[in-house]
Design an enzyme around this catalytic site. Structure first.
Site, PDB file in Angstrom:
ATOM      1  N   GLU A 170       0.623  -1.221   0.018  1.00 25.17           N
ATOM      2  CA  GLU A 170      -0.239  -0.042   0.304  1.00 25.17           C
ATOM      3  C   GLU A 170       1.185   1.211  -0.012  1.00 25.17           C
ATOM      4  O   GLU A 170       0.885   1.854   1.183  1.00 25.17           O
ATOM      5  CB  GLU A 170      -1.443   0.214   1.677  1.00 25.17           C
ATOM      6  CG  GLU A 170      -2.107  -1.227   1.157  1.00 25.17           C
ATOM      7  CD  GLU A 170      -2.882  -0.882   2.379  1.00 25.17           C
ATOM      8  OE1 GLU A 170      -3.024  -0.173   3.409  1.00 25.17           O
ATOM      9  OE2 GLU A 170      -3.842  -2.177   2.304  1.00 25.17           O
ATOM     10  N   GLU A 362      -5.296  -8.608   1.185  1.00 21.43           N
ATOM     11  CA  GLU A 362      -5.782  -8.343   2.895  1.00 21.43           C
ATOM     12  C   GLU A 362      -7.925  -8.505   2.884  1.00 21.43           C
ATOM     13  O   GLU A 362      -7.660  -7.541   1.372  1.00 21.43           O
ATOM     14  CB  GLU A 362      -5.018  -6.929   3.041  1.00 21.43           C
ATOM     15  CG  GLU A 362      -3.969  -7.298   4.053  1.00 21.43           C
ATOM     16  CD  GLU A 362      -3.243  -5.848   4.719  1.00 21.43           C
ATOM     17  OE1 GLU A 362      -4.288  -4.301   4.756  1.00 21.43           O
ATOM     18  OE2 GLU A 362      -1.983  -5.546   4.824  1.00 21.43           O
TER      19      GLU A 362
END
Ligand code: FCB
Length: 463
Positions: A170, A362
């Site tokens: 990310e 995730e």
């Protein structure tokens, strides 16, 4: 106890579909004595940064309890464990390798392999060594080159033992939340230009770091035991608050700014259109050749998904997000919006011809968990996994190549600016005793994983 069920004959029930649980170094490891300080240690020391004024000094004490945690992972019946390496546990401030730190990860990977669990490694999950931040962190181009050096060390030590290596987790959070919004470490820097400029420059250097590391990993790791090489990005469908042109434009701007800004350069070597709409003082400095370096072939894309985001027009910034309201929000204040996962996967799949195979790296939810006589009845989390697994199934049915699914997280942990106030784990952690307790969601996933394994063995026996 509530179960998780999958559609009959779903790809998600095949033995080749990888199921795992995920964590990251700073959020679980503790033992700061064994590594260099990182930007999150520094950030936690500043007032009003972390909701409960906590830090990562102990976290889940994983460094000392890793063998029990490996037992826990195996007990769940997963195929894979996704974790990250703390850069500052592997490379010292003077540039030397910290062999004790590196050995920790080697032992972890070997213990998992012995038990038949694949390791999926992330090189950077936000814990930049402070010694690099002191030289400008991600605003300094040099950091990208130091990252490639670090990637090389990990490749040599672990490359042939792990199933996949993701460069970054990310980068949106590192760049936007870290330098632009300022709610994550290190926070905006004085004298480094506007916040927007800082966010865009940090993003560019993170992308460059990804490209440089991937080039080097590809060179060093080839042949039969080579891991899959890729990156993990977060995505959130961007929806307009109203149907007005201004709100629709704001949502499109946000989609390009938050979602495409990272993926598009990696897949095509270009920034999204809105790059040209930014004031020139806010654009990142790009050197000749950078975009080619960033544009490396990927073996996989890791997709992290939690919720959608609603945007409205904002004259100053082009867009602003509208916090979710209504019933059924998670303790993070996020809306549960499973169809958004199918939507974003289809959007990416339709937009890019060269989208690599996807792993959901995730997905999970923070809820108000209470541990009562060794039981945590987290029905909301079971429902969340159920609806999001179905969303993955729907995307696969519509042609998206998805190979695996990792629940966030193996256990409750340090949730960044939220400290320990948010519980994302499928395993409950009592921080006073470090006792781990399987929540009902862990048991529901365990049933699903074990049933799949026994089905697989039964088929093998017949064959
Ligand atoms: C993601 C992060 C992860 C965790 C979850 C809830 O953005 O990658 O570390 O904090 O959110």
């Amino acid at each position: 106890m509530k179960k998780i069920t999958l559609p009959y004959h779903s790809v998600l029930s095949r033995p080749t579909f990888v199921y795992g649980v995920a964590t990251s170094s700073f959020q679980i490891e503790g033992d700061i004595a064994g590594r260099e300080p990182c930007i999150w240690d520094t950030f936690c020391e500043q007032p009003n940064t972390i909701k409960d004024n906590s830090n990562g000094d102990t976290a889940c004490d994983h460094i000392h309890r890793w063998q029990d945690d490996v037992d826990l992972i195996c007990e769940l019946g997963v195929d894979a464990y996704r974790f990250s390496i703390a850069w500052g546990r592997v490379i010292k401030a003077n540039g030397e390798i910290n062999h004790t730190g590196l050995n920790f990860y080697i032992k972890l990977v070997e213990a998992l392999a012995k038990r038949g669990v694949q390791s999926h490694v992330t090189l950077y999950h936000w814990d930049l060594p402070q010694y690099l931040e002191d030289k400008g962190g991600w605003l300094n181009r040099e950091t990208a080159y130091r990252f490639a050096d670090y990637a090389g060390v990990v490749a040599d030590a672990l490359g042939s033992k792990v199933s996949s290596i993701a460069t970054l987790n990310e980068p949106f959070c590192s760049a936007y939340l870290g330098y632009e919004a300022g709610i994550h470490a290190p926070g905006p820097q004085p004298h480094a230009g506007s916040r927007r400029k800082q966010g865009r420059q940090a993003a560019h250097h993170l992308l460059l770091a990804h490209g440089l590391a991937l080039q080097l990993l590809r060179q060093r790791l080839s042949g039969q035991n080579a891991p899959q090489l890729g990156v993990v990005l977060n995505f959130s469908p961007c929806h307009p608050l109203t149907d007005s042109t201004a709100d629709r434009e704001a949502a499109e701007f946000a989609h390009q700014y938050h979602n495409l800004w990272y993926l598009q350069p990696m897949l095509t070597g270009t920034y999204p259109h809105i790059h040209n709409q930014l004031a020139s003082a806010d654009r990142p400095s790009i050197e000749p050749g950078d975009m080619d370096i960033i544009n490396q072939p990927l073996d996989f894309l890791g997709v992290n998904y939690y919720t959608r985001t609603v945007f409205k027009a904002n004259e100053q910034h082009g867009f602003s997000d509208v916090p979710a309201t209504g019933d059924g929000l998670t303790t993070m204040g996020w809306e549960v919006y499973a169809q958004g996962l199918t939507e974003i996967l289809l959007t990416l799949d339709r937009q890019f011809d060269n989208l690599p195979p996807i792993y959901i790296t995730e997905n999970g939810v923070a809820t108000d968990d209470v541990c009562d006589k060794n039981e945590v009845n987290d029905v909301m989390r079971v429902d969340y996994f159920q609806s999001h697994l179905l969303a993955v199934h729907d995307a696969i049915e519509q042609g998206v190549d998805i190979r695996g699914y990792f629940a966030w997280s193996l256990m409750d942990n340090f949730e960044w600016a939220e400290g320990y106030t948010q519980r994302f784990g499928i395993v409950y952690v009592d921080y006073a005793t470090q006792r781990r307790t399987l929540k009902n969601s862990a048991k529901a996933l365990q049933q699903l994983f074990l049933a799949r394994q026994s089905q697989h063995h039964a088929v093998e026996d017949i064959c």
